[in-house]
Design a protein around this motif. Structure first.
Motif, PDB file in Angstrom:
ATOM      1  N   LEU A   1      44.180  53.826  35.260  1.00  0.00           N
ATOM      2  CA  LEU A   1      44.953  54.553  36.273  1.00  0.00           C
ATOM      3  C   LEU A   1      44.081  54.917  37.473  1.00  0.00           C
ATOM      4  O   LEU A   1      43.059  55.593  37.333  1.00  0.00           O
ATOM      5  N   PHE A   2      44.477  54.434  38.640  1.00  0.00           N
ATOM      6  CA  PHE A   2      43.840  54.856  39.889  1.00  0.00           C
ATOM      7  C   PHE A   2      44.626  56.025  40.450  1.00  0.00           C
ATOM      8  O   PHE A   2      45.841  55.915  40.636  1.00  0.00           O
TER       9      PHE A   2
ATOM     10  N   ALA B   1      44.490  43.597  44.489  1.00  0.00           N
ATOM     11  CA  ALA B   1      44.670  42.208  44.056  1.00  0.00           C
ATOM     12  C   ALA B   1      43.394  41.672  43.405  1.00  0.00           C
ATOM     13  O   ALA B   1      43.456  40.960  42.383  1.00  0.00           O
ATOM     14  N   ALA B   2      42.245  42.033  43.989  1.00  0.00           N
ATOM     15  CA  ALA B   2      40.980  41.542  43.443  1.00  0.00           C
ATOM     16  C   ALA B   2      40.751  42.094  42.036  1.00  0.00           C
ATOM     17  O   ALA B   2      40.325  41.368  41.134  1.00  0.00           O
ATOM     18  N   LEU B   3      41.071  43.367  41.833  1.00  0.00           N
ATOM     19  CA  LEU B   3      40.897  43.968  40.499  1.00  0.00           C
ATOM     20  C   LEU B   3      41.797  43.280  39.470  1.00  0.00           C
ATOM     21  O   LEU B   3      41.355  42.908  38.379  1.00  0.00           O
ATOM     22  N   VAL B   4      43.053  43.103  39.837  1.00  0.00           N
ATOM     23  CA  VAL B   4      44.014  42.483  38.920  1.00  0.00           C
ATOM     24  C   VAL B   4      43.558  41.070  38.558  1.00  0.00           C
ATOM     25  O   VAL B   4      43.603  40.663  37.397  1.00  0.00           O
TER      26      VAL B   4
ATOM     27  N   PRO C   1      41.906  40.318  34.018  1.00  0.00           N
ATOM     28  CA  PRO C   1      43.247  40.023  33.481  1.00  0.00           C
ATOM     29  C   PRO C   1      43.534  40.765  32.180  1.00  0.00           C
ATOM     30  O   PRO C   1      44.717  40.966  31.841  1.00  0.00           O
ATOM     31  N   ALA C   2      42.516  41.198  31.457  1.00  0.00           N
ATOM     32  CA  ALA C   2      42.730  41.912  30.191  1.00  0.00           C
ATOM     33  C   ALA C   2      43.177  43.361  30.430  1.00  0.00           C
ATOM     34  O   ALA C   2      43.569  44.053  29.483  1.00  0.00           O
ATOM     35  N   CYS C   3      43.129  43.809  31.663  1.00  0.00           N
ATOM     36  CA  CYS C   3      43.459  45.212  31.954  1.00  0.00           C
ATOM     37  C   CYS C   3      44.791  45.330  32.684  1.00  0.00           C
ATOM     38  O   CYS C   3      45.195  44.437  33.423  1.00  0.00           O
ATOM     39  N   THR C   4      45.453  46.462  32.431  1.00  0.00           N
ATOM     40  CA  THR C   4      46.659  46.786  33.196  1.00  0.00           C
ATOM     41  C   THR C   4      46.293  47.919  34.156  1.00  0.00           C
ATOM     42  O   THR C   4      45.788  48.961  33.718  1.00  0.00           O
ATOM     43  N   PHE C   5      46.537  47.679  35.439  1.00  0.00           N
ATOM     44  CA  PHE C   5      46.183  48.681  36.444  1.00  0.00           C
ATOM     45  C   PHE C   5      47.427  49.423  36.921  1.00  0.00           C
ATOM     46  O   PHE C   5      48.467  48.817  37.164  1.00  0.00           O
ATOM     47  N   TYR C   6      47.306  50.734  37.047  1.00  0.00           N
ATOM     48  CA  TYR C   6      48.366  51.550  37.642  1.00  0.00           C
ATOM     49  C   TYR C   6      47.787  52.202  38.890  1.00  0.00           C
ATOM     50  O   TYR C   6      46.844  53.002  38.789  1.00  0.00           O
TER      51      TYR C   6
ATOM     52  N   ILE D   1      34.905  53.133  49.921  1.00  0.00           N
ATOM     53  CA  ILE D   1      35.699  52.641  48.785  1.00  0.00           C
ATOM     54  C   ILE D   1      35.204  51.272  48.318  1.00  0.00           C
ATOM     55  O   ILE D   1      35.095  51.006  47.122  1.00  0.00           O
ATOM     56  N   GLU D   2      34.845  50.450  49.287  1.00  0.00           N
ATOM     57  CA  GLU D   2      34.282  49.129  48.971  1.00  0.00           C
ATOM     58  C   GLU D   2      33.066  49.262  48.036  1.00  0.00           C
ATOM     59  O   GLU D   2      32.967  48.584  47.018  1.00  0.00           O
ATOM     60  N   ARG D   3      32.180  50.204  48.374  1.00  0.00           N
ATOM     61  CA  ARG D   3      30.984  50.397  47.537  1.00  0.00           C
ATOM     62  C   ARG D   3      31.333  51.034  46.197  1.00  0.00           C
ATOM     63  O   ARG D   3      30.743  50.699  45.176  1.00  0.00           O
ATOM     64  N   ALA D   4      32.290  51.955  46.184  1.00  0.00           N
ATOM     65  CA  ALA D   4      32.697  52.600  44.929  1.00  0.00           C
ATOM     66  C   ALA D   4      33.296  51.560  43.984  1.00  0.00           C
ATOM     67  O   ALA D   4      33.017  51.553  42.782  1.00  0.00           O
ATOM     68  N   LEU D   5      34.101  50.647  44.538  1.00  0.00           N
ATOM     69  CA  LEU D   5      34.714  49.620  43.693  1.00  0.00           C
ATOM     70  C   LEU D   5      33.678  48.640  43.158  1.00  0.00           C
ATOM     71  O   LEU D   5      33.805  48.140  42.042  1.00  0.00           O
ATOM     72  N   ASP D   6      32.637  48.376  43.923  1.00  0.00           N
ATOM     73  CA  ASP D   6      31.554  47.524  43.421  1.00  0.00           C
ATOM     74  C   ASP D   6      30.952  48.134  42.154  1.00  0.00           C
ATOM     75  O   ASP D   6      30.733  47.440  41.164  1.00  0.00           O
ATOM     76  N   ILE D   7      30.684  49.438  42.212  1.00  0.00           N
ATOM     77  CA  ILE D   7      30.099  50.114  41.044  1.00  0.00           C
ATOM     78  C   ILE D   7      31.099  50.120  39.890  1.00  0.00           C
ATOM     79  O   ILE D   7      30.746  49.847  38.740  1.00  0.00           O
ATOM     80  N   PHE D   8      32.366  50.392  40.194  1.00  0.00           N
ATOM     81  CA  PHE D   8      33.390  50.436  39.145  1.00  0.00           C
ATOM     82  C   PHE D   8      33.511  49.086  38.444  1.00  0.00           C
ATOM     83  O   PHE D   8      33.537  49.012  37.210  1.00  0.00           O
ATOM     84  N   GLN D   9      33.554  48.013  39.225  1.00  0.00           N
ATOM     85  CA  GLN D   9      33.717  46.682  38.618  1.00  0.00           C
ATOM     86  C   GLN D   9      32.519  46.314  37.757  1.00  0.00           C
ATOM     87  O   GLN D   9      32.668  45.712  36.688  1.00  0.00           O
TER      88      GLN D   9
END
Lengths: 314, 314
Positions: free
Chosen positions: B4-5, B15-18, B22-27, B283-291
């Motif tokens: 959950l975001f 779109a990039a996360l999804v 593929p094993a994850c469901t994003f909300y 956000i770009e940098r935060a998502l890099d760390i998250f991924q």
């Protein structure tokens, strides 16, 4: 040897000179309009008082030490004819000037003018579009002592630096150097365009309307060199048309900047009243260079620091 | 796995996360007040919505990714009991924050607020007392990722850097490090005192009236860490008594800063509305760390980046 100072220095600095150079007679006068100019071998000046009238009187004059970098107002031909040595303090402005340039750039990128503005209204508001220096590109027109120091600091912030000079010769702290002719082709890549060029026949009017038209709309232009690198109407038009984001100007075609200049009121222009080179350490550093050269002069050595090439004008 | 975001990201980032996972469901919900919180294995949040009520509902929760550095408002004990992994984005603020700190410091040293002020009156006036960063001394309270980046840049400007932490252990880009206990003895040498300390039991109220009394009258204090490193009354008093030259505050005990706070109107205080960490790249940098961490999570690796120690609180 008779040495005339035409600007004020502190008492302890006067005392040090007198003590260190017993073979010299110092006149601390704060003006060149004095009898002592007629007998002085050396005049130490900010440069503004050196004119043909003074040269005619100063028959003994062999060396002018200019405690400033620009000598464009001085009668260079007459000095050359008389074979007068001119040295300046090139480079001592580099620390305060580079700090000022970085301060203005960082301020604009990090929304500091907006922060100051909201404080007036006590408004807790954070929706500024702050951006970063990192990974941006700067073109430095005139990558000499001052330009190099600006380049060195920009590189520390992760900025790619492009030096631009007449010949395109390599320069310190520049990731790349280009010629004046190559400038227009490079401008579309620049986030910052910073001029620290002196006023010479080659630099006068170097930047034209065409140059501003190819810059990024987000580009910041800084002129910390000389005002005549462009026709001010060209820049005023570019700012009005939002061809660039902002200009920070420390130098102008006419100084003080006339009250009716549009630069004062353009919201995307910062007027800095030619103060970027100032810092409490200025005279101290100028005297260091002077003493080094005076010692060489008295020892009849020739490798003076910061000799001005009167033909090139810098 | 359900993720959950609770804050907004751009469509191409979703779109990039999804696509990448593929094993994850994003909300993508922009809130934690939703049904999906009840089933989420992972919550990605700025942190402010993590409370005991949410934890009670979020029975599946195993990992909280906080896209912020401070976690001091979160129920740390409850998280520890539940053995919930908490990671943050420590370090991604370092570039914009260090650039903001340097921007404020350079502005004050190079008279940029005065330059802005005279432009309002079209007054060509240059008698500012501009000084330089070079050869000054800075104490950095909290020489971690952000403090180190500030130190690195200050060193490029020729500033001597003193890191101050609990243990006095060595830190990057610090010419010297001292302990919290040694701080008072060192303060009389500092031209800049910069706090980027998190809020922990050890840092709360660390700076007292005694500390400000021993600082130079020319010192600049910057708080870019957390407001509770001092009692604000102490700093207001120090500013009124001109015990220091200026304060720049990006954080406060209460945010938004109440309209009746004296900080707004003190002429030797700059109020920055907690914006120093902002930049378009956040956000770009935060998502890099998250991924990076999500990949490790799915592969059952354990060496996550930026795990928060819930006992220490950072």
């Amino acid at each position: 040897m008779d040495i005339l100072f035409t600007f004020n220095i502190e008492e302890h600095q006067k005392a040090a000179l007198v003590q260190n150079f017993p073979a010299c007679t110092f006149y601390f006068k704060r003006t060149a309009s004095c009898e002592e100019a007629n007998i002085a071998d050396v005049i130490v000046t900010y440069g503004g008082n050196i004119n043909r009238e003074l040269l005619a009187r100063a028959e003994q004059l062999k060396w002018i030490m200019v405690a400033s970098a620009g000598i464009d107002k001085m009668p260079l031909e007459a000095l050359e004819e008389r074979n007068i040595l001119v040295t300046n303090v090139r480079g001592i402005h580099k620390t305060p000037m580079a700090e000022s340039v970085l301060g203005h750039i960082l301020g604009l990128k990090r929304s500091i003018p907006e922060i100051y503005a909201i404080q007036e209204t006590k408004e807790w508001k954070g929706d500024f579009h702050s951006t970063e220096l990192r990974d941006s590109t700067a073109i430095i027109l005139g990558p000499g002592a001052i330009g190099g120091e600006i380049g060195r600091l920009l590189q520390a912030f992760g900025v790619y630096t492009v030096g631009c000079n007449r010949s395109g010769r390599k320069a310190d702290y520049m990731d790349e150097t280009i010629t004046f002719e190559q400038l227009k082709g490079k401008l579309p890549q620049a986030d910052f365009v910073i001029s620290v060029l002196p006023s010479t026949p080659e630099t006068k009017g170097l930047l034209t309307a065409e140059h501003f038209k190819v810059m990024k709309e987000s580009a910041i232009f800084l002129n910390f060199g000389r005002g005549d690198v462009l026709n001010e109407e060209v820049l005023i038009e570019a700012l009005k048309e939002k061809e660039i984001l902002h200009a920070v100007l420390d130098v102008f075609q006419t100084e003080p900047l006339p009250e009716n200049s549009e630069f004062w009121t353009l919201s995307n222009c910062t007027v800095s009243p030619h103060v970027s080179g100032k810092s409490g350490k200025y005279i101290e550093r100028a005297l260091d260079i002077f003493q080094e050269n005076l010692e060489k002069y008295l020892n009849k050595e020739k490798d003076y620091r910061n000799v001005v090439n009167l033909k090139q004008g810098y």
